[in-house]
Design a protein around this motif. Structure first.
Motif, PDB file in Angstrom:
ATOM      1  N   ARG A   1       0.836  -1.210   0.000  1.00 25.20           N
ATOM      2  CA  ARG A   1       0.000   0.000   0.000  1.00 25.20           C
ATOM      3  C   ARG A   1       0.863   1.249   0.000  1.00 25.20           C
ATOM      4  O   ARG A   1       0.560   2.233  -0.645  1.00 25.20           O
ATOM      5  N   ALA A   2       1.926   1.183   0.787  1.00 27.00           N
ATOM      6  CA  ALA A   2       2.893   2.288   0.864  1.00 27.00           C
ATOM      7  C   ALA A   2       4.206   1.697   1.345  1.00 27.00           C
ATOM      8  O   ALA A   2       4.225   0.643   1.998  1.00 27.00           O
ATOM      9  N   LEU A   3       5.281   2.366   1.008  1.00 32.03           N
ATOM     10  CA  LEU A   3       6.573   1.911   1.511  1.00 32.03           C
ATOM     11  C   LEU A   3       6.587   2.068   3.032  1.00 32.03           C
ATOM     12  O   LEU A   3       6.147   3.089   3.555  1.00 32.03           O
ATOM     13  N   PRO A   4       7.091   1.066   3.740  1.00 31.58           N
ATOM     14  CA  PRO A   4       7.126   1.190   5.204  1.00 31.58           C
ATOM     15  C   PRO A   4       8.107   2.268   5.644  1.00 31.58           C
ATOM     16  O   PRO A   4       9.024   2.630   4.914  1.00 31.58           O
ATOM     17  N   VAL A   5       7.910   2.741   6.828  1.00 31.10           N
ATOM     18  CA  VAL A   5       8.769   3.773   7.405  1.00 31.10           C
ATOM     19  C   VAL A   5       9.971   3.100   8.058  1.00 31.10           C
ATOM     20  O   VAL A   5       9.830   2.109   8.766  1.00 31.10           O
ATOM     21  N   ASP A   6      11.139   3.640   7.793  1.00 40.52           N
ATOM     22  CA  ASP A   6      12.344   3.178   8.478  1.00 40.52           C
ATOM     23  C   ASP A   6      12.286   3.767   9.888  1.00 40.52           C
ATOM     24  O   ASP A   6      12.330   4.984  10.062  1.00 40.52           O
TER      25      ASP A   6
END
Length: 127
Positions: A80-85
């Motif tokens: 859905r979206a790139l995960p947050v680092d």
């Protein structure tokens, strides 16, 4: 003679003893709390890297090639979206690892863009 009212309250010594006890307890608990948040961030980073790598493998399995960039994973609805680092608090800090051939510009792996060392002494960007 009338009886005098006794002042009810704490003496300075009693307050200092309580403050010393509270300070001692905080000095024991605070470092453990800080390390717990670091451990939680590291666990989240490992989970996010694992998820990204799994999705890269799924993309390769479906398409027969790796994506040109990480945004292709969201465009093709693998994510859905790139995960947050969790170390940088950003989703655009991931470092894509390209194929070994000079002509190969596809993303075969992903690393963290975070600087610094983990609790085990390894660099975040080496995970």
């Amino acid at each position: 003679m009338t009886p005098q009212k006794q002042n009810r309250g704490f003496t300075l010594i009693e307050l200092l003893v309580v403050l010393a006890i509270v300070a001692t307890l905080l000095s024991i608990v605070a470092p453990r709390y800080v390390h717990q948040t670091d451990r939680a961030k590291e666990a989240a980073l490992k989970a996010n890297l694992s998820a990204l790598r799994r999705v890269l493998d799924e993309y390769y399995g479906d398409m027969g090639e790796y994506p040109e960039n990480l945004l292709a994973l969201t465009e093709r609805h693998y994510l859905r979206a790139l995960p947050v680092d969790p170390m940088t608090n950003r989703s655009d800090s991931w470092v894509p690892v390209q194929g070994t051939d000079e002509d190969d510009k596809t993303v075969v792996d992903v690393k963290s863009g975070a600087r610094g060392k983990a609790l085990d002494g390894t660099e975040y960007n080496s995970w």
